[in-house]
Design a protein around this motif. Structure first.
Motif, PDB file in Angstrom:
ATOM      1  N   LYS A 171     -10.913  -1.470  79.061  1.00 55.59           N
ATOM      2  CA  LYS A 171      -9.622  -1.366  78.365  1.00 55.59           C
ATOM      3  C   LYS A 171      -9.431  -0.008  77.709  1.00 55.59           C
ATOM      4  CE  LYS A 171      -8.724  -6.267  77.411  1.00 55.59           C
ATOM      5  NZ  LYS A 171      -8.363  -7.257  76.368  1.00 55.59           N
ATOM      6  N   GLN A 172     -10.471   0.801  77.656  1.00 56.22           N
ATOM      7  CA  GLN A 172     -10.297   2.107  77.042  1.00 56.22           C
ATOM      8  C   GLN A 172      -9.538   3.068  77.950  1.00 56.22           C
ATOM      9  OE1 GLN A 172     -14.170   4.320  76.425  1.00 56.22           O
ATOM     10  NE2 GLN A 172     -14.900   2.331  77.095  1.00 56.22           N
ATOM     11  N   GLY A 173      -9.040   2.558  79.081  1.00 61.29           N
ATOM     12  CA  GLY A 173      -8.061   3.327  79.836  1.00 61.29           C
ATOM     13  C   GLY A 173      -6.735   3.418  79.100  1.00 61.29           C
ATOM     14  N   GLY A 174      -6.554   2.590  78.064  1.00 62.38           N
ATOM     15  CA  GLY A 174      -5.335   2.650  77.257  1.00 62.38           C
ATOM     16  C   GLY A 174      -4.075   2.372  78.051  1.00 62.38           C
ATOM     17  N   LEU A 249     -13.495  -3.016  67.056  1.00 69.97           N
ATOM     18  CA  LEU A 249     -13.196  -2.223  68.251  1.00 69.97           C
ATOM     19  C   LEU A 249     -13.748  -2.873  69.515  1.00 69.97           C
ATOM     20  CD1 LEU A 249     -13.771   1.451  67.015  1.00 69.97           C
ATOM     21  CD2 LEU A 249     -11.606   0.222  67.303  1.00 69.97           C
ATOM     22  N   VAL A 250     -14.007  -4.155  69.481  1.00 69.87           N
ATOM     23  CA  VAL A 250     -14.473  -4.844  70.684  1.00 69.87           C
ATOM     24  C   VAL A 250     -13.344  -4.956  71.704  1.00 69.87           C
ATOM     25  CG1 VAL A 250     -15.172  -7.100  71.587  1.00 69.87           C
ATOM     26  CG2 VAL A 250     -16.409  -6.088  69.673  1.00 69.87           C
ATOM     27  N   ASP A 251     -12.169  -5.409  71.262  1.00 70.96           N
ATOM     28  CA  ASP A 251     -11.013  -5.560  72.149  1.00 70.96           C
ATOM     29  C   ASP A 251      -9.965  -4.535  71.748  1.00 70.96           C
ATOM     30  OD1 ASP A 251      -8.836  -6.284  73.678  1.00 70.96           O
ATOM     31  OD2 ASP A 251      -9.182  -8.439  73.455  1.00 70.96           O
ATOM     32  N   LEU A 252      -9.794  -3.518  72.568  1.00 70.10           N
ATOM     33  CA  LEU A 252      -8.888  -2.428  72.226  1.00 70.10           C
ATOM     34  C   LEU A 252      -7.423  -2.810  72.364  1.00 70.10           C
ATOM     35  CD1 LEU A 252     -10.825   0.549  73.863  1.00 70.10           C
ATOM     36  CD2 LEU A 252     -10.790  -0.132  71.456  1.00 70.10           C
ATOM     37  N   ALA A 286      -7.541   3.762  72.251  1.00 73.44           N
ATOM     38  CA  ALA A 286      -8.576   3.877  73.278  1.00 73.44           C
ATOM     39  C   ALA A 286      -9.324   5.205  73.238  1.00 73.44           C
ATOM     40  CB  ALA A 286      -7.945   3.692  74.662  1.00 73.44           C
ATOM     41  N   ILE A 287      -8.783   6.197  72.568  1.00 75.12           N
ATOM     42  CA  ILE A 287      -9.398   7.531  72.595  1.00 75.12           C
ATOM     43  C   ILE A 287     -10.845   7.494  72.110  1.00 75.12           C
ATOM     44  CG2 ILE A 287      -9.392   9.768  71.404  1.00 75.12           C
ATOM     45  CD1 ILE A 287      -6.346   9.811  71.738  1.00 75.12           C
ATOM     46  N   GLY A 288     -11.109   6.756  71.045  1.00 74.59           N
ATOM     47  CA  GLY A 288     -12.449   6.739  70.469  1.00 74.59           C
ATOM     48  C   GLY A 288     -13.427   5.816  71.162  1.00 74.59           C
ATOM     49  N   GLY A 289     -12.956   5.053  72.144  1.00 79.10           N
ATOM     50  CA  GLY A 289     -13.850   4.156  72.864  1.00 79.10           C
ATOM     51  C   GLY A 289     -14.004   2.812  72.183  1.00 79.10           C
ATOM     52  N   THR A 290     -14.893   2.011  72.719  1.00 77.18           N
ATOM     53  CA  THR A 290     -15.107   0.658  72.226  1.00 77.18           C
ATOM     54  C   THR A 290     -16.132   0.642  71.096  1.00 77.18           C
ATOM     55  OG1 THR A 290     -16.882   0.244  73.814  1.00 77.18           O
ATOM     56  CG2 THR A 290     -14.651  -0.281  74.519  1.00 77.18           C
ATOM     57  N   GLY A 291     -16.343  -0.538  70.537  1.00 82.77           N
ATOM     58  CA  GLY A 291     -17.294  -0.686  69.438  1.00 82.77           C
ATOM     59  C   GLY A 291     -18.604  -1.320  69.850  1.00 82.77           C
ATOM     60  N   PHE A 292     -18.970  -1.204  71.140  1.00 81.71           N
ATOM     61  CA  PHE A 292     -20.194  -1.863  71.600  1.00 81.71           C
ATOM     62  C   PHE A 292     -20.872  -1.069  72.717  1.00 81.71           C
ATOM     63  CE2 PHE A 292     -16.694  -3.606  74.133  1.00 81.71           C
ATOM     64  CZ  PHE A 292     -17.182  -3.522  75.434  1.00 81.71           C
ATOM     65  N   SER A 303     -21.687   2.597  77.308  1.00 79.76           N
ATOM     66  CA  SER A 303     -22.069   2.917  75.936  1.00 79.76           C
ATOM     67  C   SER A 303     -20.882   3.454  75.146  1.00 79.76           C
ATOM     68  CB  SER A 303     -23.209   3.941  75.958  1.00 79.76           C
ATOM     69  OG  SER A 303     -23.674   4.215  74.661  1.00 79.76           O
ATOM     70  N   MET A 304     -20.196   2.569  74.468  1.00 76.53           N
ATOM     71  CA  MET A 304     -19.048   2.874  73.611  1.00 76.53           C
ATOM     72  C   MET A 304     -17.918   3.566  74.373  1.00 76.53           C
ATOM     73  SD  MET A 304     -20.667   3.641  69.841  1.00 76.53           S
ATOM     74  CE  MET A 304     -19.186   3.135  68.982  1.00 76.53           C
TER      75      MET A 304
END
Length: 410
Positions: A171-174, A249-252, A286-292, A303-304
């Motif tokens: 999902k960090q494709g935003g 930040l698990v689910d963006l 999404a810019i900063g990535g996920t929390g896991f 990795s994040m």
């Protein structure tokens, strides 16, 4: 084959240090783990067009990952069927075929042998029997895996409970497809399992990465102060695990109505020139990535905000690739921001890699002592239905070593 009792080397709360330093164990790991399980080889964005290819390795074996003329993704042993020379040395490119530089045997993008110089020198020679060796290939959400093992379970079964976490990671494709932006690689003088442990180890973060934490602004430093933030580590089966460090930040796709952080305000204003407000918020989040960190046995971690890929080179030498990812089609400013964040921690001159590599090297050096020594992985309790778990738990390490034991004793 060796007469080593592999089952005795992995206990519920510890593993024997010989796993880091015994060359005979390492050789068996290549055969029993890397040649028998699913191994990550590429992301689909690296070969978007017919005839695109990259070269990589599964253990010591060089392979070609390509999209053939018909668009089928293939993974083939990078080895001429004549005298074993590699048929491609470029890291990536687009080519209608592969030509061995030794005797010019020529292969199509589907691996079939198309041409042999001076063919009259061969008797009863059927080119159909001498194509490049093909591996089993399966994909999940853009991740391409391959295996030498025709009897391996399906990739869906192998990934199992890791699949929903892959979906969350992507999902960090935003709102845009995820694509590989670039990579860098380095080696460290240590066993591959030391790095495998690290990606599921939050316990070291405030100690080893103190210099990184002091380089952050106040709000970002607070975000990365996750030791008491409700995080946890969960065993996902088959050696996979997830370490949740920043639960929010698990689910963006959640929390899009929240106030945009000050550090992203200027980027948001620039994005508003071409995107609607909802899209702006998706991209900024999404810019900063996920929390896991999602650790997938044996060689890949989501990795994040990047892929971390390990490749064993020797019992005491490992190659690491840090693969930066971004948003395919998003405004340039969004991917530029992701790259700056990546460089800050994981880049060649970043804060994270030198600190981690120093710790890994010291582990290898210390493990070279008496053969009776053990490595402890007993911290914390596993996350189960009635136990929330602990972000500093060594659950992920225990999960990986139980899979190691299962494969080494099969």
């Amino acid at each position: 084959m060796t007469d080593i009792d592999y089952g005795a080397l992995v206990k519920p709360d510890r593993v024997h240090s010989s796993l880091y330093k015994d060359a005979a164990i390492y050789d068996e790991e290549i055969e029993r783990i890397f040649y028998r399980s699913w191994v990550w080889v590429a992301h689909s964005s690296e070969i978007p067009n017919p005839n695109d290819f990259i070269t990589t390795h599964i253990g010591p074996q060089p392979v070609i990952v390509n999209r053939d003329r018909a668009g089928t993704v293939r993974v083939m042993v990078n080895r001429c069927r004549h005298r074993a020379a590699t048929v491609c040395e470029k890291r990536r490119g687009n080519s209608p075929g592969f030509v061995c530089p030794y005797h010019a045997w020529t292969y199509a993008t589907d691996g079939s042998l198309r041409g042999v110089p001076m063919p009259k020198g061969y008797k009863d020679f059927d080119k159909r029997e001498f194509g490049l060796v093909q591996l089993r290939v399966e994909q999940y959400n853009g991740l391409i895996f391959a295996t030498f093992n025709p009897d391996a379970p399906s990739l869906d079964d192998f990934l199992g409970a890791a699949k929903p976490w892959i979906d969350l990671f992507m999902k960090q494709g935003g709102g845009f497809p995820v694509k590989v932006l670039g990579e860098h690689k380095f080696t460290f003088p240590g066993n591959w399992k030391i790095q495998l442990e690290n990606t599921t180890d939050a316990y070291h973060f405030p100690i080893v990465h103190k210099s990184f934490l002091t380089s952050l602004d106040g709000a970002t430093e607070e975000l990365f102060s996750f030791m008491d933030a409700g995080g946890y580590v969960e065993d996902l089966g088959n050696g996979h695990s997830v370490m949740v460090m920043i639960p929010e930040l698990v689910d963006l796709e959640e929390g899009l109505d929240a106030e945009i952080p000050d550090r992203f305000a200027a980027i948001a204003e620039e994005l508003r020139k071409t995107l609607d407000e909802q899209s702006v918020r998706r991209v900024v989040r999404a810019i900063g990535g996920t929390g896991f960190n999602l650790n997938m046995f044996p060689n890949i971690a989501c990795s994040m905000a990047f892929f971390r890929v390990l490749r064993p080179l020797a019992v005491d030498r490992t190659e690491i690739r840090h693969v930066a990812i971004g948003m395919d089609g998003a405004p340039d400013i969004a991917n530029q921001a992701r790259m700056r964040l990546h460089e800050h921690f994981q880049g060649p001159m970043g804060f994270g890699t030198p600190d981690d590599a120093e710790a890994w090297e010291r582990v290898q050096r210390g493990a070279s002592g008496p053969s009776t020594s053990w490595i402890m992985v007993n911290r914390g309790e596993d996350k189960i239905s009635d136990n929330a778990g602990d972000v500093t738990s060594e659950t992920g390490m225990r999960a990986a070593y139980q899979m190691w034991k299962r494969m080494m004793t099969a």
